[in-house]
Motif scaffolding. Structure first.
Motif, mmCIF file in Angstrom:
data_model
loop_
_atom_site.group_PDB
_atom_site.id
_atom_site.type_symbol
_atom_site.label_atom_id
_atom_site.label_comp_id
_atom_site.label_asym_id
_atom_site.label_seq_id
_atom_site.Cartn_x
_atom_site.Cartn_y
_atom_site.Cartn_z
ATOM 1 N N LEU A 118 -1.963 4.385 -19.227
ATOM 2 C CA LEU A 118 -0.623 4.812 -18.853
ATOM 3 C C LEU A 118 -0.586 5.420 -17.456
ATOM 4 C CD1 LEU A 118 0.601 6.387 -22.225
ATOM 5 C CD2 LEU A 118 0.913 4.058 -21.386
ATOM 6 N N GLU A 119 -1.623 6.191 -17.121
ATOM 7 C CA GLU A 119 -1.645 6.837 -15.817
ATOM 8 C C GLU A 119 -1.892 5.843 -14.692
ATOM 9 O OE1 GLU A 119 -0.929 9.888 -14.965
ATOM 10 O OE2 GLU A 119 -0.535 10.522 -17.013
ATOM 11 N N GLY A 120 -2.612 4.783 -14.976
ATOM 12 C CA GLY A 120 -2.944 3.818 -13.941
ATOM 13 C C GLY A 120 -1.848 2.806 -13.668
ATOM 14 N N MET A 121 -0.805 2.782 -14.478
ATOM 15 C CA MET A 121 0.276 1.831 -14.271
ATOM 16 C C MET A 121 1.114 2.230 -13.064
ATOM 17 S SD MET A 121 1.577 1.002 -18.137
ATOM 18 C CE MET A 121 0.464 0.247 -19.326
ATOM 19 N N GLY A 122 1.579 1.227 -12.339
ATOM 20 C CA GLY A 122 2.346 1.482 -11.134
ATOM 21 C C GLY A 122 3.778 1.879 -11.430
ATOM 22 N N HIS B 111 6.600 -0.897 -20.570
ATOM 23 C CA HIS B 111 6.531 -1.113 -22.022
ATOM 24 C C HIS B 111 6.004 -2.510 -22.331
ATOM 25 C CE1 HIS B 111 8.082 2.566 -23.741
ATOM 26 N NE2 HIS B 111 9.124 2.554 -22.911
ATOM 27 N N GLU B 112 6.373 -3.482 -21.514
ATOM 28 C CA GLU B 112 5.852 -4.833 -21.712
ATOM 29 C C GLU B 112 4.347 -4.881 -21.475
ATOM 30 O OE1 GLU B 112 8.067 -7.304 -19.103
ATOM 31 O OE2 GLU B 112 9.912 -7.241 -20.292
ATOM 32 N N GLU B 113 3.870 -4.138 -20.465
ATOM 33 C CA GLU B 113 2.431 -4.102 -20.217
ATOM 34 C C GLU B 113 1.692 -3.418 -21.363
ATOM 35 O OE1 GLU B 113 1.664 -2.297 -16.467
ATOM 36 O OE2 GLU B 113 2.997 -3.638 -15.349
ATOM 37 N N VAL B 114 2.270 -2.363 -21.903
ATOM 38 C CA VAL B 114 1.651 -1.680 -23.041
ATOM 39 C C VAL B 114 1.610 -2.597 -24.252
ATOM 40 C CG1 VAL B 114 1.920 0.243 -24.656
ATOM 41 C CG2 VAL B 114 2.268 0.619 -22.209
ATOM 42 N N TRP B 115 2.689 -3.334 -24.489
ATOM 43 C CA TRP B 115 2.744 -4.255 -25.629
ATOM 44 C C TRP B 115 1.706 -5.361 -25.485
ATOM 45 C CZ3 TRP B 115 4.538 -4.488 -30.354
ATOM 46 C CH2 TRP B 115 4.689 -5.717 -30.965
ATOM 47 N N THR B 116 1.543 -5.868 -24.274
ATOM 48 C CA THR B 116 0.541 -6.911 -24.032
ATOM 49 C C THR B 116 -0.863 -6.376 -24.255
ATOM 50 O OG1 THR B 116 2.009 -7.938 -22.383
ATOM 51 C CG2 THR B 116 -0.302 -8.585 -22.332
ATOM 52 N N SER C 192 0.795 -1.228 0.000
ATOM 53 C CA SER C 192 0.000 0.000 0.000
ATOM 54 C C SER C 192 0.826 1.277 0.000
ATOM 55 C CB SER C 192 -0.926 0.023 1.229
ATOM 56 O OG SER C 192 -0.167 -0.045 2.428
ATOM 57 N N LEU C 193 2.129 1.213 0.252
ATOM 58 C CA LEU C 193 2.937 2.420 0.399
ATOM 59 C C LEU C 193 3.045 3.161 -0.923
ATOM 60 C CD1 LEU C 193 4.612 3.825 2.664
ATOM 61 C CD2 LEU C 193 6.632 2.789 1.629
ATOM 62 N N THR C 194 2.754 4.467 -0.890
ATOM 63 C CA THR C 194 2.840 5.301 -2.092
ATOM 64 C C THR C 194 3.900 6.386 -1.998
ATOM 65 O OG1 THR C 194 1.120 6.786 -1.245
ATOM 66 C CG2 THR C 194 0.410 4.924 -2.624
ATOM 67 N N HIS C 195 4.281 6.773 -0.773
ATOM 68 C CA HIS C 195 5.261 7.856 -0.603
ATOM 69 C C HIS C 195 6.286 7.453 0.437
ATOM 70 C CE1 HIS C 195 7.051 11.808 -0.158
ATOM 71 N NE2 HIS C 195 6.786 11.791 1.138
ATOM 72 N N LEU D 84 18.144 0.065 -0.840
ATOM 73 C CA LEU D 84 16.736 0.425 -1.017
ATOM 74 C C LEU D 84 16.282 0.231 -2.461
ATOM 75 C CD1 LEU D 84 16.539 3.677 1.149
ATOM 76 C CD2 LEU D 84 15.668 1.422 1.728
ATOM 77 N N CYS D 85 17.136 0.599 -3.405
ATOM 78 C CA CYS D 85 16.760 0.490 -4.816
ATOM 79 C C CYS D 85 16.515 -0.961 -5.230
ATOM 80 C CB CYS D 85 17.837 1.112 -5.696
ATOM 81 S SG CYS D 85 17.890 2.920 -5.629
ATOM 82 N N GLN D 86 17.277 -1.871 -4.671
ATOM 83 C CA GLN D 86 17.086 -3.276 -4.999
ATOM 84 C C GLN D 86 15.744 -3.810 -4.528
ATOM 85 O OE1 GLN D 86 20.417 -5.452 -3.407
ATOM 86 N NE2 GLN D 86 21.927 -4.246 -4.532
ATOM 87 N N ASN D 87 15.143 -3.145 -3.538
ATOM 88 C CA ASN D 87 13.873 -3.621 -2.992
ATOM 89 C C ASN D 87 12.663 -2.811 -3.449
ATOM 90 O OD1 ASN D 87 14.481 -5.785 -0.625
ATOM 91 N ND2 ASN D 87 16.136 -4.294 -0.713
ATOM 92 N N ILE D 88 12.865 -1.613 -3.961
ATOM 93 C CA ILE D 88 11.719 -0.810 -4.388
ATOM 94 C C ILE D 88 11.511 -0.833 -5.900
ATOM 95 C CG2 ILE D 88 12.010 0.724 -2.422
ATOM 96 C CD1 ILE D 88 13.143 2.832 -4.325
ATOM 97 N N LYS D 89 12.427 -1.433 -6.640
ATOM 98 C CA LYS D 89 12.277 -1.407 -8.092
ATOM 99 C C LYS D 89 11.059 -2.210 -8.559
ATOM 100 C CE LYS D 89 15.477 -5.239 -9.027
ATOM 101 N NZ LYS D 89 16.728 -5.607 -9.747
ATOM 102 N N SER D 90 10.672 -3.204 -7.778
ATOM 103 C CA SER D 90 9.487 -3.996 -8.133
ATOM 104 C C SER D 90 8.255 -3.570 -7.360
ATOM 105 C CB SER D 90 9.763 -5.482 -7.876
ATOM 106 O OG SER D 90 10.863 -5.931 -8.640
ATOM 107 N N LEU D 91 8.354 -2.518 -6.578
ATOM 108 C CA LEU D 91 7.225 -2.040 -5.783
ATOM 109 C C LEU D 91 6.375 -1.119 -6.649
ATOM 110 C CD1 LEU D 91 6.041 -2.159 -2.922
ATOM 111 C CD2 LEU D 91 7.398 -0.147 -2.357
ATOM 112 N N THR D 92 5.266 -1.630 -7.152
ATOM 113 C CA THR D 92 4.445 -0.885 -8.104
ATOM 114 C C THR D 92 3.575 0.171 -7.447
ATOM 115 O OG1 THR D 92 2.740 -2.608 -7.948
ATOM 116 C CG2 THR D 92 4.392 -2.826 -9.705
#
Length: 409
Positions: free
Chosen positions: A223-227, A208-213, A149-152, A168-176
């Motif tokens: 585009l705006e709703g993507m995490g 980009h993968e989500e857009v392609w799919t 749920s964290l956004t900020h 931190l970057c290694q753990n937040i890169k997949s945090l959508t």
């Protein structure tokens, strides 16, 4: 959560847990915690908490599932001019906050980790001026990796350094769910900029993968709703420099999701600004690229970047605004303010005490501040020479000055 009733329910839930734990341990709940919970959030100055005050607070925070915002700040600044021999004397003259100790910071990060793991309501997490060590950051990063749920996230004025940001970057890169991060004045260099640039590139590839799919399935991609990250703040990190600016420029070239990048007081020159301006040629979605407070940047480049951003902002209405500039000096400036305490009133008026930082003309001797004039003897020599100077000249009180020619050979 705009109405007052849900906020009261949230605050009462955490407050009931906190008061129950305090009662079990025979402690009194802190008024500062009660005051912050009136708005449904937990926010307080950690410098005012003793070691025993942290135990029930962290126990309640570890199991809480309803707080939407946790903000913990510290304005304690250890003196950088104290030598190793003078540290014990300086520590004896002032009270060191318990939040600066290893025991408190590691338990704090463990409690935040537990809260992030089980909570679906925590959206804002802010640490301000907290001294986080390597092990603390590892516990915090594990909690971020499990958050849903964290956004900020804000670690402003926390000296985590390049290594801490890499963890931190290694753990937040997949945090959508995380949209904004603030690393103002965190002792970061161009290496940290490369770490963050890697996160932006990784998230751009996934989007980009989500857009392609979505295109393959004949759907219009949202585009705006993507995490992913929408704003990155790197203000007041003067060692980022042009190398860091080039790293960010490389990551925002084809990035259609990042909206704001703040690089005030980052030691950028015209070379780094030119790279950022060139990256905007292929970016039509970014609305804020703040390179103010960088005196080595030519004004024409700054003007060109702002004109390009204004052109990008005409097509869409952005929720992100320009931030006011802040530095480490401004952050600790609040400590210099004086407070006046009114003790009572009598026939001659009110009795007050003014508490604050002593003036520059005073010096420290022992436990209290005394004016410089007390360094002179209360009964000075007739010539007005201070007694220290008289001692250096081998002139003792009530005795004449002994000259070398008066000494018999």
């Amino acid at each position: 959560m705009t109405n007052t009733q849900p906020r009261k329910e949230i605050s009462s839930d955490f407050l009931s847990q906190y008061e129950h734990i305090c009662a079990l341990q025979g402690l009194v709940p802190l008024p500062a915690v009660r005051t912050s919970l009136k708005m449904g959030t937990l926010g307080f100055n950690a410098d005012r908490l003793r070691l025993l005050d942290w135990v029930p607070l962290l126990s309640a925070l570890r199991i809480n599932k309803t707080l939407p915002c946790v903000s913990i700040r510290s304005t304690f600044q250890p003196s950088l001019q104290d030598t190793v021999a003078e540290k014990h004397k300086s520590y004896a003259r002032r009270r060191i906050p318990a939040v600066t100790t290893k025991e408190v910071t590691i338990q704090l990060c463990k409690a935040i980790k537990g809260c992030l793991t089980i909570s679906t309501a925590l959206t804002n997490l802010e640490f301000q001026g907290i001294l986080l060590r390597g092990r603390d950051i590892m516990f915090l990063a594990k909690g971020l990796n499990k958050s849903t749920s964290l956004t900020h996230l804000s670690l402003a004025f926390c000296p985590i350094g390049d290594v801490g940001l890499d963890i931190l970057c290694q753990n937040i890169k997949s945090l959508t769910t995380l949209k904004t991060v603030n690393f103002t004045a965190c002792n970061l260099t161009w290496r940290a900029a490369k770490h963050m640039s890697g996160v932006l590139k990784y998230q751009a590839i996934k989007r980009h993968e989500e857009v392609w799919t979505a295109n393959l399935r004949n759907r219009n991609p949202d585009l705006e709703g993507m995490g992913g990250l929408k704003r990155v703040t790197f203000n007041s990190n003067p060692l980022v420099g042009d190398q860091g600016a080039h790293a960010f420029a490389d990551s925002i070239c084809d990035n259609l999701w990042l909206r704001a990048l703040d690089l005030q007081l980052c030691g950028i020159s015209s070379g780094g600004a030119k790279a950022l301006l060139d990256s905007l040629e292929s970016n039509s979605t970014m609305v804020i690229l703040d390179i103010r407070k960088n005196p080595l940047v030519d004004h024409t480049l700054t003007r060109a970047i702002i004109e390009k951003l204004i052109h990008n902002g005409k097509s869409t209405k952005s929720e992100y605004k320009w931030l006011s500039s802040s530095s480490l000096k401004d952050f600790f400036r609040s400590k210099q303010k004086r407070r006046t305490i009114i003790l009572g009133s009598g026939r001659k008026g009110k009795a007050t005490i003014r508490i604050g930082i002593p003036s520059k003309k005073s010096v420290v001797t022992g436990r209290r501040y005394v004016p410089s004039k007390e360094f002179f003897a209360p009964d000075p020599l007739p010539s007005g020479v201070p007694w220290r100077t008289a001692e250096r000249a081998k002139r003792y009180r009530s005795f004449p000055l002994i000259k070398s020619r008066d000494i018999p050979c």
